[in-house]
Scaffold this motif. Structure first.
Motif, PDB file in Angstrom:
ATOM      1  N   TYR A  12       2.155 -32.398 -17.842  1.00 43.75           N
ATOM      2  CA  TYR A  12       2.503 -32.827 -16.489  1.00 43.75           C
ATOM      3  C   TYR A  12       3.101 -31.639 -15.757  1.00 43.75           C
ATOM      4  N   ALA A  13       2.729 -31.477 -14.504  1.00 46.85           N
ATOM      5  CA  ALA A  13       3.337 -30.449 -13.658  1.00 46.85           C
ATOM      6  C   ALA A  13       3.504 -31.017 -12.257  1.00 46.85           C
ATOM      7  N   LYS A  14       4.641 -30.788 -11.659  1.00 47.86           N
ATOM      8  CA  LYS A  14       4.928 -31.333 -10.334  1.00 47.86           C
ATOM      9  C   LYS A  14       3.988 -30.759  -9.277  1.00 47.86           C
ATOM     10  N   SER A  15       3.783 -29.439  -9.315  1.00 51.74           N
ATOM     11  CA  SER A  15       2.906 -28.791  -8.335  1.00 51.74           C
ATOM     12  C   SER A  15       2.131 -27.675  -9.030  1.00 51.74           C
ATOM     13  N   PRO A  16       1.142 -28.052  -9.834  1.00 50.98           N
ATOM     14  CA  PRO A  16       0.410 -27.079 -10.645  1.00 50.98           C
ATOM     15  C   PRO A  16      -0.681 -26.367  -9.852  1.00 50.98           C
ATOM     16  N   PRO A  17      -1.344 -25.368 -10.456  1.00 49.08           N
ATOM     17  CA  PRO A  17      -2.420 -24.652  -9.756  1.00 49.08           C
ATOM     18  C   PRO A  17      -3.753 -25.398  -9.759  1.00 49.08           C
ATOM     19  N   PHE A  18      -3.688 -26.718  -9.877  1.00 49.38           N
ATOM     20  CA  PHE A  18      -4.899 -27.553  -9.860  1.00 49.38           C
ATOM     21  C   PHE A  18      -4.844 -28.452  -8.630  1.00 49.38           C
ATOM     22  N   TYR A  19      -5.235 -27.907  -7.503  1.00 45.13           N
ATOM     23  CA  TYR A  19      -5.133 -28.640  -6.240  1.00 45.13           C
ATOM     24  C   TYR A  19      -6.327 -28.330  -5.346  1.00 45.13           C
ATOM     25  N   THR A  20      -6.467 -29.143  -4.320  1.00 45.02           N
ATOM     26  CA  THR A  20      -7.521 -28.980  -3.319  1.00 45.02           C
ATOM     27  C   THR A  20      -6.870 -28.982  -1.946  1.00 45.02           C
ATOM     28  N   LEU A  21      -7.164 -27.984  -1.139  1.00 46.76           N
ATOM     29  CA  LEU A  21      -6.666 -27.931   0.236  1.00 46.76           C
ATOM     30  C   LEU A  21      -7.728 -28.496   1.173  1.00 46.76           C
ATOM     31  N   ILE A  22      -7.288 -29.292   2.139  1.00 45.74           N
ATOM     32  CA  ILE A  22      -8.210 -29.923   3.091  1.00 45.74           C
ATOM     33  C   ILE A  22      -8.011 -29.303   4.479  1.00 45.74           C
ATOM     34  N   LYS A  68      -2.095 -37.699  -4.381  1.00 45.51           N
ATOM     35  CA  LYS A  68      -2.168 -37.348  -5.799  1.00 45.51           C
ATOM     36  C   LYS A  68      -3.300 -38.120  -6.456  1.00 45.51           C
ATOM     37  N   LEU A  69      -4.062 -37.442  -7.301  1.00 49.18           N
ATOM     38  CA  LEU A  69      -5.060 -38.123  -8.111  1.00 49.18           C
ATOM     39  C   LEU A  69      -4.396 -38.499  -9.435  1.00 49.18           C
ATOM     40  N   ARG A  70      -4.575 -39.721  -9.846  1.00 42.43           N
ATOM     41  CA  ARG A  70      -3.819 -40.247 -10.990  1.00 42.43           C
ATOM     42  C   ARG A  70      -4.415 -39.905 -12.347  1.00 42.43           C
ATOM     43  N   ARG A  71      -5.685 -39.547 -12.383  1.00 45.33           N
ATOM     44  CA  ARG A  71      -6.326 -39.292 -13.673  1.00 45.33           C
ATOM     45  C   ARG A  71      -5.820 -37.989 -14.293  1.00 45.33           C
ATOM     46  N   ARG A  72      -5.994 -37.863 -15.591  1.00 48.67           N
ATOM     47  CA  ARG A  72      -5.644 -36.631 -16.299  1.00 48.67           C
ATOM     48  C   ARG A  72      -6.823 -35.675 -16.092  1.00 48.67           C
ATOM     49  N   ASN A  73      -6.754 -34.900 -15.005  1.00 45.64           N
ATOM     50  CA  ASN A  73      -7.948 -34.251 -14.472  1.00 45.64           C
ATOM     51  C   ASN A  73      -8.197 -32.807 -14.880  1.00 45.64           C
ATOM     52  N   PHE A  74      -7.255 -32.148 -15.534  1.00 47.08           N
ATOM     53  CA  PHE A  74      -7.471 -30.723 -15.810  1.00 47.08           C
ATOM     54  C   PHE A  74      -7.112 -30.359 -17.245  1.00 47.08           C
ATOM     55  N   VAL A  75      -7.640 -29.211 -17.655  1.00 48.14           N
ATOM     56  CA  VAL A  75      -7.242 -28.586 -18.916  1.00 48.14           C
ATOM     57  C   VAL A  75      -6.832 -27.152 -18.614  1.00 48.14           C
ATOM     58  N   HIS A  76      -5.581 -26.843 -18.918  1.00 43.90           N
ATOM     59  CA  HIS A  76      -5.068 -25.481 -18.787  1.00 43.90           C
ATOM     60  C   HIS A  76      -5.202 -24.827 -20.152  1.00 43.90           C
ATOM     61  N   ILE A  77      -5.980 -23.766 -20.214  1.00 40.48           N
ATOM     62  CA  ILE A  77      -6.313 -23.151 -21.502  1.00 40.48           C
ATOM     63  C   ILE A  77      -5.434 -21.930 -21.780  1.00 40.48           C
ATOM     64  N   ILE A  78      -4.867 -21.905 -22.978  1.00 41.87           N
ATOM     65  CA  ILE A  78      -4.120 -20.736 -23.434  1.00 41.87           C
ATOM     66  C   ILE A  78      -5.019 -19.944 -24.380  1.00 41.87           C
TER      67      ILE A  78
END
Length: 240
Positions: free
Chosen positions: A155-165, A193-203
């Protein structure tokens, strides 16, 4: 014929941005080769497996590395028409050109080593923003440690997974949202906010700034860590 509603563009910075850990390395043959391998093995698959292919992905690279980029691209299967590598000097112009005939731009942010859920573009197609909404934020996803083959909810409050309109006409005229301090500032825009678990951050070994641990802007649920190649692959199959 009237204007089409929304143009979805996935913007990916390959080696065009100067970061603390890669100022010079990002131009080297070794760095480009390794990052291209990661992009092709993960991010490209995520884009190609989107259930709705009504988008374009523009991967921005530094002009000075053009020959090295082209050489590495030549080692892989040809990219689909909607996935293109663009030199930095042509990037903004390329976006503006693609907005002709559209009302809105949905500018999706993605790193060249991360993933979106296969239904993500469809979710954006279905999205109906409230009045004045400027961003769509994905707060829920996974963190994947590719070296040790483990994955956990994140979970991240404001992660780098976003869309600007943007209204297309405004973007063409040069309008941009001010994001002071980068992606943590997106939450301060009027957003959905989109509620689904929508991203994978890869290390992986190449992104030294990321670790498999919680910190201020990201919380890893270590009680729900999944290990084992088969079990991890089952989760990743929803993203690539």
């Amino acid at each position: 014929m009237g204007k089409r509603k929304k143009k979805i563009i996935v913007g990916i910075a390959f080696n065009s941005k100067k970061l603390k850990y890669n100022r010079k390395k990002r131009f080297s043959k070794r760095w480009i080769k390794n990052r291209m391998k990661i992009f092709m093995g993960y991010t490209r698959k995520s884009l190609a497996k989107q259930t709705n292919q009504g988008f374009e992905a523009l991967i921005e690279y530094a002009d000075r590395s053009r020959k090295k980029i082209k050489k590495q691209l030549g080692k892989y299967k040809k990219l689909p028409q909607n996935i293109k590598f663009i030199p930095k000097s042509m990037y903004k112009k390329s976006i503006r050109k693609r907005l002709k005939g559209y009302q809105y731009l949905y500018l999706v942010r993605l790193d060249s080593d991360d993933l979106y859920r296969r239904s993500f573009i469809q979710q954006l197609k279905n999205h109906r923003p409230g009045k004045g909404v400027k961003a769509i934020i994905n707060q829920h996803g996974y963190m994947y440690d590719s070296k040790n083959h483990r994955i956990a909810p994140m979970y991240a409050k404001s992660p780098p997974f976003y869309t600007l309109i943007y209204k297309a006409k405004d973007y063409i005229k040069g309008k941009r949202y001010r994001l002071r301090g980068g992606h943590p500032a997106v939450i301060r825009l009027r957003h959905n906010k989109l509620r689904r678990r929508n991203f994978v951050h890869i290390i992986h070994s190449g992104n030294t700034t990321s670790k498999f641990r919680s910190k201020r802007n990201k919380i890893i649920n270590k009680r729900l860590v999944v290990k084992g190649r088969y079990r991890v692959r089952r989760i990743l199959s929803s993203f690539m």
